[in-house]
Design a protein around this motif. Structure first.
Motif, PDB file in Angstrom:
ATOM      1  N   GLY A  96       0.820  -1.340   0.055  1.00 19.23           N
ATOM      2  CA  GLY A  96      -0.045  -0.432  -0.140  1.00 19.23           C
ATOM      3  C   GLY A  96       0.983   1.170   0.493  1.00 19.23           C
ATOM      4  O   GLY A  96       2.554   0.817   0.032  1.00 19.23           O
ATOM      5  N   HIS A  97       0.002   2.364  -0.228  1.00 18.23           N
ATOM      6  CA  HIS A  97       1.280   3.236   0.257  1.00 18.23           C
ATOM      7  C   HIS A  97       1.048   3.963   1.575  1.00 18.23           C
ATOM      8  O   HIS A  97      -0.059   4.319   2.031  1.00 18.23           O
ATOM      9  N   LYS A  98       1.662   5.642   2.116  1.00 16.98           N
ATOM     10  CA  LYS A  98       1.009   6.288   3.355  1.00 16.98           C
ATOM     11  C   LYS A  98       1.147   7.659   3.026  1.00 16.98           C
ATOM     12  O   LYS A  98       2.317   7.835   2.228  1.00 16.98           O
TER      13      LYS A  98
ATOM     14  N   PRO B  68      15.377  -9.009   8.525  1.00 20.12           N
ATOM     15  CA  PRO B  68      15.920 -10.465   9.191  1.00 20.12           C
ATOM     16  C   PRO B  68      17.472 -10.768   7.974  1.00 20.12           C
ATOM     17  O   PRO B  68      18.369 -11.164   8.487  1.00 20.12           O
ATOM     18  N   ASP B  69      16.628 -11.019   7.058  1.00 19.98           N
ATOM     19  CA  ASP B  69      17.830 -11.513   6.266  1.00 19.98           C
ATOM     20  C   ASP B  69      18.544 -10.313   5.846  1.00 19.98           C
ATOM     21  O   ASP B  69      20.184 -10.074   5.267  1.00 19.98           O
ATOM     22  N   GLY B  70      19.205  -9.131   6.248  1.00 17.89           N
ATOM     23  CA  GLY B  70      19.882  -7.476   6.156  1.00 17.89           C
ATOM     24  C   GLY B  70      19.523  -7.463   4.766  1.00 17.89           C
ATOM     25  O   GLY B  70      20.258  -6.970   4.361  1.00 17.89           O
ATOM     26  N   GLN B  71      18.171  -7.382   3.980  1.00 13.96           N
ATOM     27  CA  GLN B  71      18.205  -6.798   2.623  1.00 13.96           C
ATOM     28  C   GLN B  71      17.218  -5.641   2.948  1.00 13.96           C
ATOM     29  O   GLN B  71      16.771  -5.918   3.665  1.00 13.96           O
ATOM     30  N   ARG B  72      17.183  -4.865   2.107  1.00 12.20           N
ATOM     31  CA  ARG B  72      16.738  -3.709   2.141  1.00 12.20           C
ATOM     32  C   ARG B  72      15.158  -3.943   2.185  1.00 12.20           C
ATOM     33  O   ARG B  72      15.212  -4.881   1.154  1.00 12.20           O
ATOM     34  N   ASN B  73      14.246  -3.615   3.398  1.00 10.26           N
ATOM     35  CA  ASN B  73      12.655  -4.217   2.741  1.00 10.26           C
ATOM     36  C   ASN B  73      12.439  -2.660   1.709  1.00 10.26           C
ATOM     37  O   ASN B  73      13.026  -1.709   1.084  1.00 10.26           O
ATOM     38  N   THR B  74      11.023  -3.605   1.260  1.00  8.46           N
ATOM     39  CA  THR B  74      10.544  -2.712  -0.098  1.00  8.46           C
ATOM     40  C   THR B  74       9.260  -1.423   0.195  1.00  8.46           C
ATOM     41  O   THR B  74       8.353  -1.875   0.191  1.00  8.46           O
ATOM     42  N   PHE B  75      10.717  -0.604   0.862  1.00 10.39           N
ATOM     43  CA  PHE B  75      10.325   0.381   1.790  1.00 10.39           C
ATOM     44  C   PHE B  75      10.468   1.593   0.664  1.00 10.39           C
ATOM     45  O   PHE B  75      11.433   1.746   0.669  1.00 10.39           O
ATOM     46  N   ARG B  76       9.976   2.140  -0.749  1.00 12.43           N
ATOM     47  CA  ARG B  76       9.924   2.831  -1.270  1.00 12.43           C
ATOM     48  C   ARG B  76       9.647   4.013  -0.749  1.00 12.43           C
ATOM     49  O   ARG B  76       8.184   4.430  -0.880  1.00 12.43           O
ATOM     50  N   ILE B  77      10.738   5.597  -0.864  1.00 10.32           N
ATOM     51  CA  ILE B  77      10.377   6.858  -0.881  1.00 10.32           C
ATOM     52  C   ILE B  77      10.046   7.163  -1.556  1.00 10.32           C
ATOM     53  O   ILE B  77      11.183   7.396  -2.920  1.00 10.32           O
ATOM     54  N   ASN B  78       8.892   7.490  -2.235  1.00 10.55           N
ATOM     55  CA  ASN B  78       7.869   7.954  -3.139  1.00 10.55           C
ATOM     56  C   ASN B  78       9.252   9.683  -4.153  1.00 10.55           C
ATOM     57  O   ASN B  78       9.464  10.282  -5.370  1.00 10.55           O
ATOM     58  N   ARG B  79       8.500  10.518  -3.174  1.00 14.45           N
ATOM     59  CA  ARG B  79       9.086  11.902  -2.804  1.00 14.45           C
ATOM     60  C   ARG B  79       9.054  12.563  -1.355  1.00 14.45           C
ATOM     61  O   ARG B  79       8.378  11.776  -0.619  1.00 14.45           O
ATOM     62  N   LEU B  80      10.145  13.061  -1.009  1.00 11.01           N
ATOM     63  CA  LEU B  80      10.052  14.443  -0.123  1.00 11.01           C
ATOM     64  C   LEU B  80       8.518  15.730  -0.283  1.00 11.01           C
ATOM     65  O   LEU B  80       8.952  15.852  -1.216  1.00 11.01           O
TER      66      LEU B  80
ATOM     67  N   ASN C 203      13.990  18.360   8.125  1.00 13.47           N
ATOM     68  CA  ASN C 203      13.716  17.158   8.381  1.00 13.47           C
ATOM     69  C   ASN C 203      12.632  16.713   7.346  1.00 13.47           C
ATOM     70  O   ASN C 203      12.199  17.258   6.385  1.00 13.47           O
ATOM     71  N   ALA C 204      13.031  15.744   6.420  1.00 15.69           N
ATOM     72  CA  ALA C 204      12.528  15.134   5.707  1.00 15.69           C
ATOM     73  C   ALA C 204      11.569  14.478   6.224  1.00 15.69           C
ATOM     74  O   ALA C 204      10.543  12.972   6.755  1.00 15.69           O
ATOM     75  N   SER C 205      10.017  14.805   5.111  1.00 10.67           N
ATOM     76  CA  SER C 205       8.697  14.381   5.097  1.00 10.67           C
ATOM     77  C   SER C 205       8.482  13.048   3.960  1.00 10.67           C
ATOM     78  O   SER C 205       8.839  14.590   2.825  1.00 10.67           O
ATOM     79  N   SER C 206       8.023  12.373   3.899  1.00 11.21           N
ATOM     80  CA  SER C 206       8.056  12.279   2.470  1.00 11.21           C
ATOM     81  C   SER C 206       6.400  11.090   2.338  1.00 11.21           C
ATOM     82  O   SER C 206       5.215  10.816   3.366  1.00 11.21           O
ATOM     83  N   GLU C 207       6.240  11.023   0.803  1.00  8.61           N
ATOM     84  CA  GLU C 207       5.147  10.113   0.661  1.00  8.61           C
ATOM     85  C   GLU C 207       6.161   8.510   0.785  1.00  8.61           C
ATOM     86  O   GLU C 207       6.708   8.773  -0.372  1.00  8.61           O
ATOM     87  N   VAL C 208       5.502   7.175   0.738  1.00  7.12           N
ATOM     88  CA  VAL C 208       6.385   6.337   0.599  1.00  7.12           C
ATOM     89  C   VAL C 208       5.219   4.729   0.234  1.00  7.12           C
ATOM     90  O   VAL C 208       4.105   4.904   0.088  1.00  7.12           O
ATOM     91  N   GLU C 209       5.667   4.074  -0.168  1.00  6.79           N
ATOM     92  CA  GLU C 209       5.071   3.224  -0.781  1.00  6.79           C
ATOM     93  C   GLU C 209       5.915   1.261  -0.649  1.00  6.79           C
ATOM     94  O   GLU C 209       6.637   1.384  -0.705  1.00  6.79           O
ATOM     95  N   PHE C 210       4.946   0.695   0.111  1.00 11.27           N
ATOM     96  CA  PHE C 210       5.278  -0.742   0.447  1.00 11.27           C
ATOM     97  C   PHE C 210       4.837  -1.676  -1.152  1.00 11.27           C
ATOM     98  O   PHE C 210       4.016  -1.752  -1.305  1.00 11.27           O
ATOM     99  N   ARG C 211       6.093  -2.676  -0.787  1.00  9.22           N
ATOM    100  CA  ARG C 211       5.036  -3.815  -2.046  1.00  9.22           C
ATOM    101  C   ARG C 211       5.774  -4.786  -1.342  1.00  9.22           C
ATOM    102  O   ARG C 211       6.349  -5.374  -1.788  1.00  9.22           O
ATOM    103  N   ALA C 212       4.666  -6.108  -0.344  1.00 10.32           N
ATOM    104  CA  ALA C 212       5.183  -6.550   0.147  1.00 10.32           C
ATOM    105  C   ALA C 212       6.226  -6.158   1.124  1.00 10.32           C
ATOM    106  O   ALA C 212       6.806  -7.969   1.308  1.00 10.32           O
ATOM    107  N   ALA C 213       5.923  -5.338   1.588  1.00  9.70           N
ATOM    108  CA  ALA C 213       7.234  -5.262   2.875  1.00  9.70           C
ATOM    109  C   ALA C 213       7.329  -6.099   3.790  1.00  9.70           C
ATOM    110  O   ALA C 213       5.557  -6.361   4.749  1.00  9.70           O
ATOM    111  N   TRP C 214       7.590  -6.689   4.261  1.00  6.98           N
ATOM    112  CA  TRP C 214       7.977  -7.491   5.433  1.00  6.98           C
ATOM    113  C   TRP C 214       8.004  -6.375   6.964  1.00  6.98           C
ATOM    114  O   TRP C 214       8.298  -5.877   6.809  1.00  6.98           O
ATOM    115  N   ALA C 215       7.131  -7.289   7.666  1.00  3.91           N
ATOM    116  CA  ALA C 215       6.782  -6.654   9.094  1.00  3.91           C
ATOM    117  C   ALA C 215       6.018  -8.125  10.113  1.00  3.91           C
ATOM    118  O   ALA C 215       5.853  -8.206   9.676  1.00  3.91           O
TER     119      ALA C 215
END
Length: 542
Positions: A214-216, A247-259, A268-280
């Motif tokens: 999803g997105h935030k 947990p295996d040290g890989q970057r999570n699929t946490f996409r920063i679309n823009r600041l 301070n960086a405030s952003s719009e982000v998108e998750f693509r099957a991000a581990w949680a």
């Protein structure tokens, strides 16, 4: 023959406001630290005060805001990295804040006055640079939420409460000495209505682990190591811990679309982000995400109050410093009667905000849930609403200089509206007050009991409280008049605290101008007979 250039001579300009102790010069804060149970922290606050008023530290605040963060979505090879690059001044300021325990003190040193001491630390440093307060506040506030799930708290709390800032490089949290936390709740279609979010959470097959998609619309401080996130499961809105690395040290699929290109808070960086099957990881019970994340939100709302009080203090200090060092119409500006009225009025508003904020912080130390429940929303609404108009008046005290970027008031003015928006805007706070009154009547009893501690000390306050009670007992149109009701609750609380704890000149001026109708609506309309000098003496930086 000596050649002079009279047009190059600089005179009648104030010296820079620097080289002062930002804690010791704030008399209302010093008194509140002692009164609210944090006298043990005075020595460290003095040390911090020297640091906050130092020329180098103040320059860091300027540099961090004039060199805002930059988004780096890919490295030079084309790999997706989603990193935010900050100016070195930001990292140095973060080291100051983390090192002084602004994110961790109550959790590292629990006991009487811990939240009070932290509030004084945050107020003193926030005037230097407000943007760092965002990741600091969320890191501080994440701890009580994580404690709802002991295994996650055991994993993360040691790093969140570290006094070492380790945020210059994005890497797995288990490789870092200290960590920072953020929050991602709102979505473009919902805003404050977080139950309207559409982020989906699917079980991975491992107990407690989910994939979020999803997105935030707003994710503050996206460079943090972990985030509390709301997403939908089959049971409803649920809270999750989403780290930047799996947990295996890989970057999570946490996409920063823009600041976000914001009005203020530029460092301070405030952003719009998108998750693509991000581990949680699941945090709390499924379907009770709002209740879980409110553990975090309640503490960040306290910080909104602290931040607005800090802005008022620094605006007052800058205005008084300018007026004390500039002459106009034949004498120092601070000696001009009308300017004295304005400055004294600004100082009263600042003292009322500081005094009430520190009393609120004590309620977090004492786990005074009924008082804290209502007072947090009441003071979040009112203190944050007063900050922008206060900043505008402080800026005007410097005349045209105040409108010029390098004098510092323009940054303060742009910053002022944020705390009213962050963590629930004014209407959200007022509706929360109504909800608390209806569902937790003990919270109203606790707040009114605090106000009644000043009963009989000032007739204007007694009359005001009687009128307030009558307003509370009216059932009609409660929502439509909620702002006025919350304003009255806030003013009654501030007046009660000032009548009991502030010098008579301050309390009298506040009651005359805020409760009795003897003052005007603009700053600088205090009635005749007020001792401006006694009030101003409590806010002088030298």
């Amino acid at each position: 023959m000596t050649v002079t250039e009279p047009t190059r001579d600089v005179f009648n300009q104030p010296p820079p406001l620097e080289g002062f102790n930002a804690f010791e010069s704030n008399t209302p804060l010093v008194e509140a630290v002692e009164r609210e149970g944090a006298s043990w922290a005075v020595d460290r606050l003095r040390t911090l005060g020297d640091e906050a008023g130092d020329r180098h530290t103040l320059e860091l605040g300027r540099l961090a805001n004039e060199n805002p963060p930059k988004l780096k979505t890919h490295d030079r090879f084309g790999n997706r990295i989603d990193e935010v690059e900050f100016h070195p001044a930001w990292h140095e300021l973060m080291r100051h804040a983390v090192g002084h325990g602004m994110a961790a003190l109550p959790w590292r040193e629990p006991g009487p006055g811990a939240h009070v001491a932290r509030a004084a630390i945050m107020l003193t440093m926030s005037g230097v640079e407000a943007g760092t307060g965002c990741p600091i506040s969320m890191t501080y506030a994440a701890v009580p939420a994580l404690r709802r799930q002991p295994d996650l708290a055991a994993e993360w709390e040691p790093r969140l409460t570290s006094l070492e800032y380790d945020g210059e490089e994005l890497r797995p949290a288990d490789q870092k000495r200290g960590a920072l936390f953020g929050m991602a709740m709102t979505e473009r279609q919902g805003g404050s209505d977080v139950r309207a979010n559409t982020t989906a959470a699917e079980p991975t097959g491992v107990d407690g682990e989910y994939a979020l998609t999803g997105h935030k619309w707003f994710c503050s401080a996206p460079m943090c190591d972990g985030f509390l996130v709301l997403a939908q499961t089959s049971a409803g809105v649920t809270c999750f811990l989403l780290p930047r690395f799996t947990p295996d040290g890989q970057r999570n699929t946490f996409r920063i679309n823009r600041l976000k290109d914001k009005l203020g808070n530029r460092s301070n960086a405030s952003s719009e982000v998108e998750f693509r099957a991000a581990w949680a990881r699941l945090l709390g019970e499924e379907g009770r995400g709002v209740q879980t994340i409110l553990e975090m939100v309640n503490h960040t709302r306290l910080d909104c109050v602290i931040g607005s009080a800090a802005g008022m203090r620094w605006g007052t200090a800058r205005a008084i410093h300018h007026a004390a060092n500039r002459r106009a119409f034949g004498k120092p500006l601070i000696d001009q009667p009308l300017m004295r009225n304005v400055l004294a009025d600004l100082a009263i508003e600042s003292e009322a905000a500081t005094t009430a904020m520190m009393r609120l912080a004590r309620s977090y130390d004492e786990a005074d849930a009924p008082f804290r429940r209502l007072a947090t929303a009441v003071l979040k609404y009112w203190t944050c609403k007063r900050a922008p108009v206060h900043a505008a008046e402080a800026l005007e005290c410097l005349g045209g200089n105040g409108y010029v970027e390098e004098w510092g008031l323009a940054r303060l003015y742009r910053e002022a509206p944020l705390n009213s928006i962050w963590e629930g805007s004014g209407n959200v706070q007022c509706l929360d007050v109504l909800r608390a009154i209806q569902k937790s009547p003990e919270s109203l009893k606790a707040l009114l009991a605090e106000i009644r501690e000043a009963r009989g000390a000032d007739a204007r306050l007694d009359t005001y409280v009687n009128e307030l009670r009558a307003q509370l007992e009216r059932p009609d149109d409660l929502e439509a008049r909620a702002r006025r009701l919350v304003e009255r609750l806030a003013l009654a609380l501030q007046a009660s605290l000032l009548v009991r704890h502030a010098p008579a000149d301050v309390a009298d001026a506040f009651c005359a101008s805020r409760l009795a109708g003897d003052g005007g609506r603009a700053f600088g309309t205090l009635p005749a007979g007020i001792d401006f000098g006694a009030i101003l003496a409590r806010s002088l930086t030298s």
